[in-house]
Design a protein around this motif. Structure first.
Motif, PDB file in Angstrom:
ATOM      1  N   ALA A 195       6.800  -7.754  -4.307  1.00  0.00           N
ATOM      2  CA  ALA A 195       6.622  -8.456  -2.903  1.00  0.00           C
ATOM      3  C   ALA A 195       5.450  -9.073  -2.552  1.00  0.00           C
ATOM      4  O   ALA A 195       5.160  -9.420  -1.306  1.00  0.00           O
ATOM      5  CB  ALA A 195       6.988  -7.080  -2.018  1.00  0.00           C
ATOM      6  N   GLY A 196       4.637  -8.986  -3.423  1.00  0.00           N
ATOM      7  CA  GLY A 196       3.099  -9.640  -3.119  1.00  0.00           C
ATOM      8  C   GLY A 196       2.261  -8.882  -2.675  1.00  0.00           C
ATOM      9  O   GLY A 196       0.995  -9.192  -2.278  1.00  0.00           O
ATOM     10  N   ARG A 197       2.541  -7.580  -2.690  1.00  0.00           N
ATOM     11  CA  ARG A 197       1.489  -6.498  -2.277  1.00  0.00           C
ATOM     12  C   ARG A 197       0.830  -6.070  -3.221  1.00  0.00           C
ATOM     13  O   ARG A 197       0.787  -4.646  -3.684  1.00  0.00           O
ATOM     14  CB  ARG A 197       2.304  -5.476  -1.548  1.00  0.00           C
ATOM     15  CG  ARG A 197       2.936  -5.856  -0.253  1.00  0.00           C
ATOM     16  CD  ARG A 197       3.600  -4.646   0.609  1.00  0.00           C
ATOM     17  NE  ARG A 197       4.516  -3.712  -0.281  1.00  0.00           N
ATOM     18  CZ  ARG A 197       5.893  -4.091  -0.191  1.00  0.00           C
ATOM     19  NH1 ARG A 197       6.278  -5.155   0.207  1.00  0.00           N
ATOM     20  NH2 ARG A 197       6.543  -3.552  -0.873  1.00  0.00           N
ATOM     21  N   LEU A 198      -0.209  -6.767  -3.554  1.00  0.00           N
ATOM     22  CA  LEU A 198      -0.923  -6.593  -4.966  1.00  0.00           C
ATOM     23  C   LEU A 198      -2.043  -5.483  -4.734  1.00  0.00           C
ATOM     24  O   LEU A 198      -2.106  -4.596  -5.846  1.00  0.00           O
ATOM     25  CB  LEU A 198      -1.505  -7.864  -5.449  1.00  0.00           C
ATOM     26  CG  LEU A 198      -0.729  -9.002  -5.760  1.00  0.00           C
ATOM     27  CD1 LEU A 198      -1.453 -10.308  -6.288  1.00  0.00           C
ATOM     28  CD2 LEU A 198       0.414  -8.636  -6.745  1.00  0.00           C
ATOM     29  N   ALA A 199      -2.501  -5.244  -3.666  1.00  0.00           N
ATOM     30  CA  ALA A 199      -3.474  -4.401  -3.392  1.00  0.00           C
ATOM     31  C   ALA A 199      -2.802  -3.140  -3.434  1.00  0.00           C
ATOM     32  O   ALA A 199      -3.501  -1.854  -3.929  1.00  0.00           O
ATOM     33  CB  ALA A 199      -4.406  -4.414  -2.213  1.00  0.00           C
ATOM     34  N   GLU A 200      -1.734  -3.040  -2.734  1.00  0.00           N
ATOM     35  CA  GLU A 200      -0.808  -1.807  -2.836  1.00  0.00           C
ATOM     36  C   GLU A 200      -0.412  -1.233  -4.186  1.00  0.00           C
ATOM     37  O   GLU A 200      -0.649   0.045  -4.300  1.00  0.00           O
ATOM     38  CB  GLU A 200       0.218  -1.743  -1.642  1.00  0.00           C
ATOM     39  CG  GLU A 200      -0.062  -2.119  -0.145  1.00  0.00           C
ATOM     40  CD  GLU A 200      -0.518  -3.511   0.116  1.00  0.00           C
ATOM     41  OE1 GLU A 200      -0.567  -4.219  -0.726  1.00  0.00           O
ATOM     42  OE2 GLU A 200      -0.521  -3.597   1.332  1.00  0.00           O
ATOM     43  N   ALA A 201       0.047  -2.162  -5.029  1.00  0.00           N
ATOM     44  CA  ALA A 201       0.316  -1.828  -6.250  1.00  0.00           C
ATOM     45  C   ALA A 201      -0.726  -1.341  -7.065  1.00  0.00           C
ATOM     46  O   ALA A 201      -0.580  -0.416  -7.780  1.00  0.00           O
ATOM     47  CB  ALA A 201       1.027  -3.286  -6.863  1.00  0.00           C
ATOM     48  N   ALA A 202      -2.098  -1.913  -6.890  1.00  0.00           N
ATOM     49  CA  ALA A 202      -3.272  -1.394  -7.848  1.00  0.00           C
ATOM     50  C   ALA A 202      -3.633  -0.240  -7.214  1.00  0.00           C
ATOM     51  O   ALA A 202      -3.754   0.920  -7.999  1.00  0.00           O
ATOM     52  CB  ALA A 202      -4.251  -2.319  -7.388  1.00  0.00           C
ATOM     53  N   ALA A 203      -3.594   0.142  -5.852  1.00  0.00           N
ATOM     54  CA  ALA A 203      -3.793   1.539  -5.390  1.00  0.00           C
ATOM     55  C   ALA A 203      -2.851   2.541  -5.807  1.00  0.00           C
ATOM     56  O   ALA A 203      -3.317   3.790  -6.219  1.00  0.00           O
ATOM     57  CB  ALA A 203      -3.516   1.599  -3.887  1.00  0.00           C
ATOM     58  N   SER A 204      -1.438   2.198  -6.139  1.00  0.00           N
ATOM     59  CA  SER A 204      -0.661   3.325  -6.811  1.00  0.00           C
ATOM     60  C   SER A 204      -0.746   3.445  -7.999  1.00  0.00           C
ATOM     61  O   SER A 204      -0.524   4.894  -8.450  1.00  0.00           O
ATOM     62  CB  SER A 204       0.876   2.572  -6.448  1.00  0.00           C
ATOM     63  OG  SER A 204       1.142   2.381  -5.288  1.00  0.00           O
ATOM     64  N   LEU A 205      -1.291   2.420  -8.862  1.00  0.00           N
ATOM     65  CA  LEU A 205      -1.761   2.733 -10.156  1.00  0.00           C
ATOM     66  C   LEU A 205      -2.828   3.558 -10.419  1.00  0.00           C
ATOM     67  O   LEU A 205      -2.987   4.661 -11.087  1.00  0.00           O
ATOM     68  CB  LEU A 205      -1.822   1.498 -10.905  1.00  0.00           C
ATOM     69  CG  LEU A 205      -0.497   0.700 -11.160  1.00  0.00           C
ATOM     70  CD1 LEU A 205      -0.637  -0.926 -11.784  1.00  0.00           C
ATOM     71  CD2 LEU A 205       0.507   1.427 -11.909  1.00  0.00           C
ATOM     72  N   GLU A 206      -3.937   3.263  -9.517  1.00  0.00           N
ATOM     73  CA  GLU A 206      -5.183   4.075  -9.636  1.00  0.00           C
ATOM     74  C   GLU A 206      -4.962   5.513  -9.134  1.00  0.00           C
ATOM     75  O   GLU A 206      -5.472   6.541  -9.636  1.00  0.00           O
ATOM     76  CB  GLU A 206      -6.031   3.299  -8.345  1.00  0.00           C
ATOM     77  CG  GLU A 206      -6.652   1.999  -9.024  1.00  0.00           C
ATOM     78  CD  GLU A 206      -7.103   1.069  -7.800  1.00  0.00           C
ATOM     79  OE1 GLU A 206      -7.803   0.117  -8.222  1.00  0.00           O
ATOM     80  OE2 GLU A 206      -7.228   1.615  -6.767  1.00  0.00           O
ATOM     81  N   ALA A 207      -3.942   5.725  -8.193  1.00  0.00           N
ATOM     82  CA  ALA A 207      -3.511   7.139  -7.723  1.00  0.00           C
ATOM     83  C   ALA A 207      -3.045   7.841  -8.654  1.00  0.00           C
ATOM     84  O   ALA A 207      -3.390   9.026  -9.044  1.00  0.00           O
ATOM     85  CB  ALA A 207      -2.804   7.072  -6.597  1.00  0.00           C
ATOM     86  N   LEU A 208      -1.988   7.216  -9.444  1.00  0.00           N
ATOM     87  CA  LEU A 208      -1.627   7.820 -10.647  1.00  0.00           C
ATOM     88  C   LEU A 208      -2.629   8.047 -11.758  1.00  0.00           C
ATOM     89  O   LEU A 208      -2.555   9.267 -12.273  1.00  0.00           O
ATOM     90  CB  LEU A 208      -0.376   6.869 -11.263  1.00  0.00           C
ATOM     91  CG  LEU A 208       0.446   7.280 -12.405  1.00  0.00           C
ATOM     92  CD1 LEU A 208       0.976   8.826 -12.224  1.00  0.00           C
ATOM     93  CD2 LEU A 208       1.568   6.404 -12.833  1.00  0.00           C
ATOM     94  N   ALA A 209      -3.404   7.367 -12.077  1.00  0.00           N
ATOM     95  CA  ALA A 209      -4.379   7.473 -12.996  1.00  0.00           C
ATOM     96  C   ALA A 209      -5.297   8.666 -12.779  1.00  0.00           C
ATOM     97  O   ALA A 209      -5.783   9.387 -13.788  1.00  0.00           O
ATOM     98  CB  ALA A 209      -5.343   6.213 -13.355  1.00  0.00           C
ATOM     99  N   GLY A 210      -5.579   8.903 -11.514  1.00  0.00           N
ATOM    100  CA  GLY A 210      -6.395   9.902 -10.998  1.00  0.00           C
ATOM    101  C   GLY A 210      -5.865  11.292 -10.708  1.00  0.00           C
ATOM    102  O   GLY A 210      -6.493  12.187 -10.142  1.00  0.00           O
ATOM    103  N   THR A 211      -4.592  11.335 -10.885  1.00  0.00           N
ATOM    104  CA  THR A 211      -3.579  12.517 -10.545  1.00  0.00           C
ATOM    105  C   THR A 211      -4.219  13.622 -11.539  1.00  0.00           C
ATOM    106  O   THR A 211      -4.081  13.502 -12.658  1.00  0.00           O
ATOM    107  CB  THR A 211      -2.342  12.369 -10.720  1.00  0.00           C
ATOM    108  OG1 THR A 211      -1.775  11.210  -9.803  1.00  0.00           O
ATOM    109  CG2 THR A 211      -1.374  13.583 -10.374  1.00  0.00           C
ATOM    110  N   GLU A 212      -4.631  14.810 -10.918  1.00  0.00           N
ATOM    111  CA  GLU A 212      -4.968  15.943 -11.883  1.00  0.00           C
ATOM    112  C   GLU A 212      -3.907  16.585 -12.152  1.00  0.00           C
ATOM    113  O   GLU A 212      -2.842  16.661 -11.629  1.00  0.00           O
ATOM    114  CB  GLU A 212      -6.169  16.999 -10.890  1.00  0.00           C
ATOM    115  CG  GLU A 212      -7.229  16.099 -10.633  1.00  0.00           C
ATOM    116  CD  GLU A 212      -8.170  16.123 -11.775  1.00  0.00           C
ATOM    117  OE1 GLU A 212      -7.975  16.808 -12.824  1.00  0.00           O
ATOM    118  OE2 GLU A 212      -8.877  15.117 -11.707  1.00  0.00           O
TER     119      GLU A 212
END
Length: 388
Positions: free
Chosen positions: A98-115
């Motif tokens: 959908a072109g929401r690139l910053a939101e997509a990046a935030a989702s991946l960053e949150a997943l990478a930081g999930t304890e």
């Protein structure tokens, strides 16, 4: 099984059947929805994927019932994993589509930081690397660099890290730092030399990736950038690293696009007077080409001529130089010519003194091998244009 075989078209109707077959309160049903949503994204069917995600979303707040059988407990654990690991990937893909690139990046960053996600450092690093590319595409250069730095740290800290993957992240970071990424966040080769700061970063990178297997094409890209930017010494240094890479030499066998990249090192060696390296380059390329190289005879002739020119120039430098004759004073027309001192008169019948000849310039011509090197490079360029 179909997923393992990457036969997604065969797997998808089975997922649809599973969704219809499980009761609405069965945790296996949303698992099948998440799997199906990812495959719909791969097929480009984003509306269907978004619909499935909307149905799965309420399960994030469903609490696991008590008094479950061992089989039921297993299903709930699988659901938690699907919601924690797979669903964020689907959501990130939908944001990107959908072109929401910053939101997509935030989702991946949150997943990478999930304890407690169970992801290894290298898996988290891969997520962050993808997020960094999304940040760059969104125009957030500082965010992209910060994210890729975290990815490099995680990749480095993984005891079972992939060294070639770590090298790729560092290579990406160098080019991101100097604005050398395309619109798709892919490093590209600049047409002009980016400057001294880029050269310093490249030299640091070369030390970091030294002896790492599987990165031979990275050396070729860096060497090409240095050569076209006029940094011939650096280019040759990098090209020789590529030639010393056993995996690249093996990969180049029978593949002109690779071994011709190695052949580009020859003009650099020739122009720098590194004749042994130039001959070695030709020998290696000839062994791995597995086909006749049209310009090889011209290259060898250029090498022979360059060696001859260099030897001649060295001989001239080492030859003793004669003392220049003293300048003759001009005659004074107002005074009669002076008589020769007594005893220095010319003997009767002696031949007249011959005037000294002006130098002809023969033997002082500049060596021709730099021009031959340029011609060699031109031949290579002409071949590449014909291949296109």
């Amino acid at each position: 099984l179909y997923d393992t075989l990457r036969q997604f078209d065969a797997a998808m109707p089975i997922y649809e059947e599973a969704i219809d077959a499980y009761p609405p309160d069965d945790p296996t049903r949303p698992i099948a929805m998440v799997h199906l949503a990812r495959r719909e994204i791969w097929r480009g069917n984003h509306p269907r994927a978004a619909s499935l995600v909307a149905e799965v979303d309420p399960w994030k707040n469903v609490r696991e019932p008590a008094d479950l059988t061992e089989q039921e407990q297993l299903r709930w654990r699988q659901l938690r994993l699907a919601l924690a690991l797979e669903l964020p990937l689907v959501e990130a893909d939908l944001h990107e589509a959908a072109g929401r690139l910053a939101e997509a990046a935030a989702s991946l960053e949150a997943l990478a930081g999930t304890e407690g996600s169970g992801l290894r450092e290298s898996q988290r690093a891969r997520l962050l690397a993808q997020a960094a590319r999304l940040r760059h595409r969104a125009g957030d250069r500082a965010g992209a660099l910060a994210t890729v730095d975290r990815a490099i740290e995680l990749q480095h800290d993984d005891p079972e890290r992939d060294e070639s993957r770590l090298a790729e992240l560092r290579y990406w970071r160098v080019h991101a730092r100097h604005g050398l990424l395309s619109d798709t966040a892919t490093p590209y080769l600049p047409r002009t030399w980016p400057g001294d700061a880029y050269e310093q970063d490249v030299r640091v990178l070369l030390r970091e990736i030294q002896d790492v297997p599987g990165i031979g094409t990275m050396y070729l890209a860096l060497g090409s950038t240095a050569y076209t930017g006029g940094k011939k010494e650096l280019a040759l240094e990098i090209y020789l690293l590529a030639i010393r890479s056993p995996d690249l030499v093996e990969q180049a066998r029978g593949k002109p696009m690779i071994w011709r990249g190695l052949l580009a090192a020859f003009p650099a060696a020739l122009q720098l007077g590194r004749f042994e390296d130039a001959e070695r380059i030709l020998g290696i390329v000839e062994r791995i080409a597995d086909e006749p190289i049209e310009e090889l005879d011209d290259y060898r002739a250029a090498l022979i001529q360059a060696r001859a020119d260099a030897a001649e120039a060295k001989q001239r430098e080492q030859a003793p130089k004669a003392d220049p004759a003293p300048a003759k004073a001009p005659d004074d027309e107002d005074e009669p010519p002076a008589r020769r001192p007594l005893g220095l008169e010319a003997e009767p019948g002696a031949a007249p003194t011959q005037p000294e000849q002006e130098p002809t310039g023969e033997g002082d011509a500049p060596p021709t091998w730099p021009w031959l090197a340029a011609a060699a490079l031109a031949l290579l360029g002409v071949w590449m244009i014909r291949r296109r």
